[in-house]
Design an enzyme around this catalytic site. Structure first.
Site, PDB file in Angstrom:
ATOM      1  N   HIS A 114       0.743  -1.082  -0.151  1.00 15.08           N
ATOM      2  CA  HIS A 114       0.306  -0.072   0.254  1.00 15.08           C
ATOM      3  C   HIS A 114       1.147   1.376  -0.162  1.00 15.08           C
ATOM      4  CE1 HIS A 114      -3.956   2.373   1.314  1.00 15.08           C
ATOM      5  NE2 HIS A 114      -3.268   2.917   1.585  1.00 15.08           N
ATOM      6  N   CYS A 115       0.507   2.023  -1.114  1.00 16.58           N
ATOM      7  CA  CYS A 115       1.763   3.294  -1.068  1.00 16.58           C
ATOM      8  C   CYS A 115       0.922   4.320  -0.525  1.00 16.58           C
ATOM      9  CB  CYS A 115       2.670   3.091  -2.256  1.00 16.58           C
ATOM     10  SG  CYS A 115       3.818   4.541  -3.079  1.00 16.58           S
TER      11      CYS A 115
END
Lengths: 144, 381
Positions: free
Chosen positions: B193-194
């Site tokens: 998850h950026c």
């Protein structure tokens, strides 16, 4: 009176149960379904017909996800246009999905519906399962 | 006999009391009386996502530092075009703003696509599916004191892979799928998850993410190079390096710090692409043989070129969550099924010559008029 009966008749075939054909991950993450014949369908369907349906579906999904010249070309072209081409062009995968949807409708009409079964397109279940709905069978052999 | 059939037609068992045309049945069965129009699936999506443009655009609930990312890119590029380009065009070549402009557009487009695309979210299992899986788990034998085992082992390319059961989505996660706690969704080929992008990076948007970081590293390196050249040329001009530095400190600082980190990230992801790994697998060491067993990555094609092509140029799978689809009512599903069945069931009765009519109609005196009667049924459907 006839009208009332016909409206209620539409709801008559009640869902007796549902069978779920799970995914087969033996070859990796590609979309493929198990060809094991569910025991609940033994009284309604031939194993051969079931096999044929599932194998055809598996082949169609393999065609959609095939890594080959055509898909690479599509991918490279998309990359060069910063993937904006996906906004206006239908991908190869989507074209095959439409083909699959037509195939399932065809199978339902010819094979499954006459036996009181209904195939649900796996895309409606997130490609997790092939859902086969078994309807209660009141006409065949009942009340004779 | 026929009385029994009538008793089976129980109005309470019917999905809805009145025949409403299927497309206008919006909400699920517990809100049957709602008079509003049809609702789309994104409006009842269970994950922590936000939708815009009537479901066309999807973002994670927490946008993270996406505004900061966009802001940094815009400010740095803006300063570059305003302060450095005129000087360099005059002293070097006019290709510079063209290349810079092209890279900038590429970066912004791929960033937006990474942030606003469905990363490969798997829709949650329907109640029937969940019940079926529970039944199968219970059947495999378990004690009454301990909870049943919630893993399933599969053999993928001669490698044993454990599939975990997701309690939130009520299904066994496919291989390489992971549940993101920030978005509360199972994502296929989950990478990470950026927060910079404000979205998960998964199967469907990994190529956008990779293109974004590679083009961003080119852009930052390009701007850094241009700014350094600009400073060098100005310093040569006679006023000295310190004086020249005072004129463009912001860009230099941003570029200097981002070039190394982004280049590093691009390098790392290039390695992942070449070995067909995800960040998740790399961090966990799933295929590195840390536990001493002879494990290899079962998804790798054993060829760097094919790995790269399959990850970056492979077929683009569609979004499985069907955000803009209409919510199905029970009505539409049953009616659709029955429409197909009616003609064939009636035909079978006629062919079989049975005196028992399909739905126990008392009006018809004999089976002979059955075809026109069933035809009436189909036409009224």
């Amino acid at each position: 009176m006839a009208e009332t009966h016909s409206l209620q008749d539409l709801r008559q075939p009640a869902v007796s149960s549902k069978v779920f054909v799970q995914r087969d991950y033996g070859s990796g993450t590609i979309s493929k379904f198990q060809t094991k014949f569910p025991s609940e369908l033994e009284s309604r369907l031939d194993k051969q017909q079931f096999d044929e349906t599932i194998q055809t579906l598996n082949n169609l999904y393999a065609e959609a996800e095939k890594l080959g010249g055509k898909s690479y070309l599509e991918g490279c072209l998309a990359c060069l246009t910063a993937y904006t081409i996906f906004l206006c062009m239908e991908t190869h995968y989507e074209k095959v999905l439409k083909k699959i949807s037509r195939y399932i409708k065809d199978q339902n009409e010819k094979i499954y519906a006459p036996r009181g079964l209904l195939l649900t397109d796996p895309i409606e279940r997130g490609l997790r399962v092939v859902e086969i709905t078994i309807y209660e069978d009141r006409s065949i052999g009942s009340g004779r | 006999m026929k009385n029994c059939e009538y008793q089976q037609i129980d109005p309470r068992a019917l999905p809805t009391p009145t025949p409403i045309p299927p497309p206008h049945l919006g909400p699920e069965s517990d809100k049957r009386e709602e008079p509003k129009g049809p609702r789309r699936k994104w409006q009842v999506f269970p994950g922590k996502n936000r939708f815009y443009c009537d479901g066309r655009i999807i973002v994670a609930r927490q946008s993270g530092v996406l505004p900061l990312t966009l802001g940094l890119i815009l400010i740095t590029s803006g300063l570059f075009f305003i302060f450095d380009c005129p000087f360099l065009v005059k002293h070097l070549t006019s290709c510079i703003p063209v290349i810079g402009g092209g890279l900038f557009v590429f970066v912004v487009i791929t960033l937006l696509q990474t942030s606003l695309t469905d990363p490969g979210i798997l829709p949650r299992a329907t109640p029937d599916e969940a019940a079926d899986i529970e039944k199968q788990i219970d059947n495999t034998g378990n004690t009454s004191y301990r909870p049943p085992p919630r893993t399933k082992e599969v053999l993928i390319n001669q490698q044993v892979v454990k599939l975990k059961y997701c309690f939130t989505c009520k299904m066994f996660r496919p291989p390489r799928t992971s549940h993101c706690s920030l978005c509360d969704n199972c994502v296929e080929r989950f990478d990470h998850h950026c927060p910079w992008v404000g979205n998960c990076v998964g199967k469907r948007n990994y190529r956008f993410f990779y293109t974004f970081i590679v083009s961003l590293s080119f852009l930052t390196a390009f701007i850094f190079g241009c700014v350094t050249t600009h400073l060098a040329l100005r310093a040569q001009g006679g006023k000295g390096l310190v004086f020249a530095l005072q004129e463009s400190p912001v860009e230099l600082v941003i570029c200097f710090f981002s070039v190394w980190s982004i280049l590093g990230l691009s390098g790392f992801h290039t390695y992942l692409v070449a070995s067909n790994l995800t960040t998740n697998e790399d961090i966990k060491g799933s295929w590195s043989g840390k536990s001493g067993e002879d494990v290899t990555n079962p998804y790798s094609h054993k060829n760097i070129f094919i790995n790269c092509c399959s990850v970056l140029c492979g077929p683009m799978s569609p979004s499985l969550i069907d955000r803009r689809g209409f919510l199905p009512g029970d009505e539409s599903v049953q009616t659709a099924g029955v429409d197909i069945e009616l003609p064939t069931l009636a035909t079978r009765n006629v062919v079989g010559g049975s005196s028992q009519l399909p739905f126990g109609l008392q009006e018809s005196p004999s089976p002979v008029p059955a075809p026109p009667h069933s035809h009436q049924n189909s036409s009224s459907a």
